[in-house]
Design a protein around this motif. Sequence first.
Motif, PDB file in Angstrom:
ATOM      1  N   HIS A 170       0.847  -1.179   0.024  1.00 42.68           N
ATOM      2  CA  HIS A 170       0.177  -0.056   0.121  1.00 42.68           C
ATOM      3  C   HIS A 170       0.842   1.419  -0.065  1.00 42.68           C
ATOM      4  O   HIS A 170       2.047   1.224   0.710  1.00 42.68           O
ATOM      5  N   ALA A 171       0.293   2.380  -0.505  1.00 37.94           N
ATOM      6  CA  ALA A 171       1.242   3.573  -0.563  1.00 37.94           C
ATOM      7  C   ALA A 171       1.689   4.062   0.986  1.00 37.94           C
ATOM      8  O   ALA A 171       2.995   4.601   1.151  1.00 37.94           O
ATOM      9  N   GLU A 172       0.855   3.855   1.788  1.00 39.79           N
ATOM     10  CA  GLU A 172       1.051   3.995   3.269  1.00 39.79           C
ATOM     11  C   GLU A 172       2.246   3.420   3.767  1.00 39.79           C
ATOM     12  O   GLU A 172       3.114   3.824   4.729  1.00 39.79           O
ATOM     13  N   ASP A 173       2.478   2.099   3.253  1.00 46.40           N
ATOM     14  CA  ASP A 173       3.514   1.287   3.667  1.00 46.40           C
ATOM     15  C   ASP A 173       5.001   1.891   3.617  1.00 46.40           C
ATOM     16  O   ASP A 173       6.017   1.704   3.995  1.00 46.40           O
ATOM     17  N   LEU A 174       5.244   2.918   2.386  1.00 43.08           N
ATOM     18  CA  LEU A 174       6.101   3.562   1.989  1.00 43.08           C
ATOM     19  C   LEU A 174       6.631   4.771   2.958  1.00 43.08           C
ATOM     20  O   LEU A 174       7.719   5.152   2.578  1.00 43.08           O
ATOM     21  N   ARG A 175       5.797   5.254   3.449  1.00 43.00           N
ATOM     22  CA  ARG A 175       5.922   6.776   4.139  1.00 43.00           C
ATOM     23  C   ARG A 175       7.197   6.591   4.922  1.00 43.00           C
ATOM     24  O   ARG A 175       8.138   7.656   5.091  1.00 43.00           O
ATOM     25  N   PRO A 176       7.438   5.380   5.970  1.00 44.60           N
ATOM     26  CA  PRO A 176       8.545   5.515   6.790  1.00 44.60           C
ATOM     27  C   PRO A 176      10.061   5.376   5.880  1.00 44.60           C
ATOM     28  O   PRO A 176      11.077   5.871   6.431  1.00 44.60           O
ATOM     29  N   ALA A 177       9.834   5.073   4.656  1.00 40.36           N
ATOM     30  CA  ALA A 177      11.222   5.177   3.678  1.00 40.36           C
ATOM     31  C   ALA A 177      11.766   6.670   3.596  1.00 40.36           C
ATOM     32  O   ALA A 177      12.943   6.865   2.961  1.00 40.36           O
ATOM     33  N   LEU A 178      10.968   7.432   3.555  1.00 44.06           N
ATOM     34  CA  LEU A 178      11.032   8.927   3.266  1.00 44.06           C
ATOM     35  C   LEU A 178      11.690   9.742   4.249  1.00 44.06           C
ATOM     36  O   LEU A 178      11.625   9.905   5.578  1.00 44.06           O
ATOM     37  N   PRO A 179      13.011  10.381   3.958  1.00 43.75           N
ATOM     38  CA  PRO A 179      13.852  11.153   4.674  1.00 43.75           C
ATOM     39  C   PRO A 179      12.998  12.479   5.382  1.00 43.75           C
ATOM     40  O   PRO A 179      11.934  12.707   4.821  1.00 43.75           O
ATOM     41  N   ASP A 180      13.456  13.172   6.259  1.00 39.14           N
ATOM     42  CA  ASP A 180      12.842  14.161   6.915  1.00 39.14           C
ATOM     43  C   ASP A 180      12.598  15.323   6.053  1.00 39.14           C
ATOM     44  O   ASP A 180      11.658  16.129   6.307  1.00 39.14           O
ATOM     45  N   ASP A 181      13.569  15.616   4.916  1.00 40.06           N
ATOM     46  CA  ASP A 181      13.250  16.702   4.072  1.00 40.06           C
ATOM     47  C   ASP A 181      12.349  16.595   3.064  1.00 40.06           C
ATOM     48  O   ASP A 181      12.252  17.337   2.125  1.00 40.06           O
ATOM     49  N   PHE A 182      11.681  15.404   3.112  1.00 44.22           N
ATOM     50  CA  PHE A 182      10.488  15.242   1.926  1.00 44.22           C
ATOM     51  C   PHE A 182       8.908  15.571   2.308  1.00 44.22           C
ATOM     52  O   PHE A 182       8.825  15.478   3.453  1.00 44.22           O
ATOM     53  N   GLU A 183       8.198  16.309   1.503  1.00 41.89           N
ATOM     54  CA  GLU A 183       7.047  16.465   1.870  1.00 41.89           C
ATOM     55  C   GLU A 183       6.102  15.513   0.921  1.00 41.89           C
ATOM     56  O   GLU A 183       6.082  15.665  -0.023  1.00 41.89           O
ATOM     57  N   VAL A 184       5.109  14.834   1.560  1.00 42.39           N
ATOM     58  CA  VAL A 184       4.227  13.900   0.705  1.00 42.39           C
ATOM     59  C   VAL A 184       3.095  14.686   0.248  1.00 42.39           C
ATOM     60  O   VAL A 184       2.483  15.433   0.801  1.00 42.39           O
ATOM     61  N   LEU A 185       2.962  14.514  -0.797  1.00 40.57           N
ATOM     62  CA  LEU A 185       2.041  15.135  -1.850  1.00 40.57           C
ATOM     63  C   LEU A 185       0.922  14.298  -1.977  1.00 40.57           C
ATOM     64  O   LEU A 185      -0.188  14.820  -2.064  1.00 40.57           O
ATOM     65  N   VAL A 186       1.077  12.947  -2.256  1.00 44.50           N
ATOM     66  CA  VAL A 186       0.079  12.152  -2.677  1.00 44.50           C
ATOM     67  C   VAL A 186       0.597  10.853  -1.922  1.00 44.50           C
ATOM     68  O   VAL A 186       1.581  10.370  -2.164  1.00 44.50           O
ATOM     69  N   CYS A 187      -0.448  10.334  -1.212  1.00 40.55           N
ATOM     70  CA  CYS A 187      -0.451   8.962  -0.696  1.00 40.55           C
ATOM     71  C   CYS A 187      -1.385   8.163  -0.544  1.00 40.55           C
ATOM     72  O   CYS A 187      -2.278   8.293   0.390  1.00 40.55           O
ATOM     73  N   GLU A 188      -2.013   7.460  -1.642  1.00 42.03           N
ATOM     74  CA  GLU A 188      -3.147   6.772  -1.656  1.00 42.03           C
ATOM     75  C   GLU A 188      -3.014   5.624  -2.637  1.00 42.03           C
ATOM     76  O   GLU A 188      -2.333   5.635  -3.516  1.00 42.03           O
ATOM     77  N   ASP A 189      -3.946   4.839  -2.493  1.00 43.32           N
ATOM     78  CA  ASP A 189      -4.232   3.609  -3.506  1.00 43.32           C
ATOM     79  C   ASP A 189      -5.488   4.093  -4.163  1.00 43.32           C
ATOM     80  O   ASP A 189      -6.619   4.088  -4.022  1.00 43.32           O
ATOM     81  N   ARG A 190      -5.257   4.527  -5.579  1.00 46.75           N
ATOM     82  CA  ARG A 190      -5.979   5.058  -6.529  1.00 46.75           C
ATOM     83  C   ARG A 190      -6.864   3.725  -7.396  1.00 46.75           C
ATOM     84  O   ARG A 190      -6.175   2.951  -7.833  1.00 46.75           O
ATOM     85  N   PRO A 191      -7.922   3.846  -7.482  1.00 44.58           N
ATOM     86  CA  PRO A 191      -8.594   2.733  -8.238  1.00 44.58           C
ATOM     87  C   PRO A 191      -8.488   3.178  -9.576  1.00 44.58           C
ATOM     88  O   PRO A 191      -8.369   4.326 -10.234  1.00 44.58           O
TER      89      PRO A 191
END
Length: 214
Positions: A170-191
């Motif tokens: 799932h997209a949410e599974d990857l959030r922990p991989a992002l360094p602190d200087d990244f801003e999440v713009l999209v994080c979703e499972d799109r149909p």
Amino acid sequence: MSHDHEQESQPDYFEAPGWEERYAGDGEIWSGRPNPQLVAEAQHLAPGTALDVGCGEGGDVVWLARQGWTVTGADFSANGLARAARHAEQAGVADRTDWWQVDARTFEPDGREFDLVTTHFLHPPEAGMVDVTRRLAGVVAPGGHLLVVGHAPSEVFAHLDAAKARAMWHAEDLRPALPDDFEVLVCEDRPRTVEREGRTMDVEDATLLARRRA
């Protein structure tokens, strides 16, 4: 690193030799059209330098180059890269492309940075996409974007064996991989509705788009 139907006689698509075999024939494997989430997100970005990891036959590389990007296509299959280079030549964008044979699970940036780093439907085994995403984030230039798209787990893929099922995410599974200087713009499972083997089915594209702060 694939999601193909399992048969004991098939090559191991988690590893390069399986893809070398698949790309060894004459017929095209993929449609040549760009992946829809790439079009949805990259069409809004100012062209610069891009890295497409797991580029296969180069459909996304060609599309990006046609939009004005200077693109490096990366894959662990030499046969796949040869096909991609041929397609770029046929599309008239060879001068905007180059190629990098590398395994997404182990590559080192060697000082390279890109304004856009993207990968589509890369599924390393044993939930390995978190580590791959961390590596990909390391080659995003300040102010640049990271776009990671894959198959979200679904009943549609119930026929797959356990190893392939565990490789989805799932997209949410990857959030922990992002360094602190990244801003999440999209994080979703799109149909998305797709046609496969004459059947219409609904799938979800796990889609993570993040921007590295300048």
